[in-house]
Scaffold this active site. Structure first.
Site, short mmCIF file in Angstrom:
data_model
loop_
_atom_site.label_atom_id
_atom_site.label_comp_id
_atom_site.label_asym_id
_atom_site.label_seq_id
_atom_site.Cartn_x
_atom_site.Cartn_y
_atom_site.Cartn_z
N SER A 159 -1.17 2.54 2.35
CA SER A 159 -0.19 1.47 2.21
C SER A 159 -0.53 0.31 3.14
CB SER A 159 1.21 2.03 2.46
OG SER A 159 2.21 1.12 2.11
N ASP A 324 2.38 5.34 -8.70
CA ASP A 324 2.75 4.40 -7.63
C ASP A 324 3.04 3.04 -8.27
OD1 ASP A 324 2.96 2.72 -5.43
OD2 ASP A 324 1.09 3.38 -4.50
N HIS A 357 4.54 5.99 -4.65
CA HIS A 357 3.80 5.49 -3.48
C HIS A 357 3.72 6.54 -2.37
CE1 HIS A 357 2.09 2.32 -1.06
NE2 HIS A 357 3.02 2.44 -0.14
#
Lengths: 388, 388
Positions: A159, A324, A357
């Protein structure tokens, strides 16, 4: 007879955070200068003789330097990537010297808005500068200097952590052999920025925020932080994963016909919000979301991501997760395309995972084996002394 | 020589809202009873002699009875589905008698939390009951009684309005010939509920909310409403549509390095939030989102949507939009599947539109032609006196 190993065998075990003090002022991208700052960090494994086995792990929004293991005085406080980093794990601390570091602007001991401003003797609060991914990389590079690491075998993150790994290859091309870019994006989409903005507005319009100087007023903008975290949580999970986990399950036999908790998912979100508001600093949240918004290495190249990577020398492992929707596989493929435009060595994997995610933090065997295989390759490179 | 028609030719022109008073108590799904209530409504076109051309239009979250035309004293206040309803439009008011109605619990004149409670002489505020889609259908059926309409030629709506159209076919199967179900879903997903819950929490934790009795305190929970609306807006638009419209366009040449508006999308969201907080009632917002959460016609049939439709007699037009991630095409297909299980007459169309959930309100020619074609079929049915 098979001997069962104790659980600890797979963990780095008890760890202790360390503090690195810096007195050379750090010029930030915003123009502000940070004097006298400290970075919290942890290390796992041993640095080898030629210092070629160091792996830097960069954290995402709400994590810290505490990547693996636990604290002797707080054994339930397990590192956020403990399933990834440890002896015999994908990032094998028997082979690699792994460093976790808390970024400036954070709220886990590294100099940030809750730290005391030496100029005033009071917490920085609202006066703490805006920090960027570039600033974090610059600060991390100074930590590397301090630890005597000229070049990382790998810089790795998921991320926002993935964005730091990308920035390393651009700003410090000679100092990173491999970048492990997991669930990342080359920049936020408009929708990503929009969610960040709603979260910030929830915090900044909380009457307890006081323009960011809530410590002076003896308050904490907990309401705003709760809302910010609840929004975040929705974007970290896939629609399917939420449906699978909570469905439309009610806490009672029928609807309550009021606004207290009816559905399990409401209870979950409220709990997550409450927990977060207890420990996380609002000024840090604002700054980290802004760093996300501002991350855009292509910006100074007229929006051309390929040109942004023109000086990059690292090898890349890029990993995305099918479900995601925050940083979708398409965003990772933009990075891969730009790297291939530069004839970089890039391995790309799209993991079929239902969790959204958050998958980058979860214990998916396929994903972990893939990362482990890549690190085996790095271990062989180190063994043969090959310099990328 | 071609004569240009004035713009008004395509509009129903100036309209005036009407008020229907009801003195028979309405038993709500929650167990509460609503006495002495009124519904605001508007009508466009003329009811034919055998009263077979009436179309009921149900509104979604923040709309009202003002579907088409404008008000003489407020000409900029144009009905929310004016592009769909009017002379020569898809729902042709030269052929159909169209009714728009504001639902109970609303804040546009229909009895709701801002209305005066006859029992106390003060606004209902927090004491206004929770209302459901079933309650709305029951109240709308009484309006039909009052207008002498035994059976609607069509009940039509988008989003939450589509849910009302579905509920009509289940609760009043003899009174609806066709249901036009646009951008709907058979029930909210966990993620849908989660977004509603965050919006509600933003409102309910606003210190100006005062447990819903803000009028008594001379306040309005504007902060919470702003956040709720900002979250909503993100879910109404597709990621691509936001990217197309706002991109990452900055208001200045570089980042500001503060938390005021940097990106155009931030400005847009703040503006939408402000505007909404000025006119919309927070207690209404809570109730309408709860009605969304609670909608689940399959619930009393053990989760079997096909059984929920077992008594439905209507013909169905079901429309979804490819980029709608709030109520995706897959959710509409669940409805279609359940209808086909019951051998219902159903037309399904998936419109290739980039705008997300909001597409149902926009002027997409393909979509409008499709709805127009379906209504032409209804016009022929009326002409031939065929009863479905």
């Amino acid at each position: 007879m098979k001997i069962e190993l104790p659980i600890q065998a797979d963990s780095v075990g008890p760890v202790a955070p360390k503090v690195a003090q810096f007195t050379t002022p750090l010029q930030l991208r915003s123009g502000a200068v940070l004097r006298d700052y400290q970075l919290m960090y942890e290390t796992y494994g041993e640095l080898n003789a030629d210092k070629s086995n160091a792996v830097l792990i960069c954290h995402a929004l709400n994590a810290s330097h505490h990547v693996a293991g636990w604290y002797a005085d707080d054994p339930k406080n397990i590192g956020w990537w403990d399933n990834m980093v440890g002896p015999g794990k994908s990032v094998d601390t028997n082979r690699f010297y792994v460093i976790g570091v808390n970024n400036i602007g954070g709220c886990h001991g590294t100099t940030g808005p809750t730290s005391t401003d030496p100029a005033t003797g009071k917490p920085y609060g609202a006066s703490f500068p805006i920090v960027t991914v570039e600033d974090w990389v610059a600060a991390q590079a100074r930590l590397a200097d301090l630890l005597g690491i000229e070049r990382f075998c790998a810089v790795m993150g998921g991320s926002l952590g993935a964005m730091q790994a990308v920035q390393w290859t651009i700003d410090q091309p000679k100092r990173v052999a491999h970048a492990i870019v997991i669930a990342g994006a080359p920049k936020l989409s408009t929708q990503n920025i929009a969610f960040n903005e709603v979260a910030r507005q929830a915090i900044m319009t909380d009457p307890d925020f006081h323009g960011g100087n809530y410590h002076e007023h003896g308050t904490l903008p907990r309401r705003g932080l709760r809302i910010a975290r609840m929004i975040g949580h929705i974007t970290y999970l896939s629609d399917d994963a939420m449906m699978e986990r909570f469905g439309r399950v009610l806490r009672a036999d029928d609807f309550s016909f009021h606004f207290e908790v009816d559905f399990e998912v409401e209870s979950y979100l409220r709990y997550q919000g409450e927990k977060f508001a207890e420990y996380f600093d609002a000024n840090t949240y604002l700054r980290i979301t802004r760093a996300l918004d501002y991350f855009d290495p292509a910006m100074k190249h007229g929006g051309d991501l390929s040109r942004a990577f023109k000086d990059a020398e690292a090898g890349f492992l890029v990993v995305s997760f099918t479900s995601d929707w925050r940083f979708s596989p398409a965003r990772s493929r933009e990075i891969v395309k730009a790297l291939l435009d530069n004839r970089r060595d890039v391995t790309y994997a799209e993991i079929d995972a239902p969790h959204g995610h958050d998958a980058f933090l979860l214990d998916d065997p396929h994903y972990h084996e893939l990362v482990g295989a890549y690190f085996l390759r790095l271990a062989r490179e180190i063994e043969h002394g090959s310099k990328r």
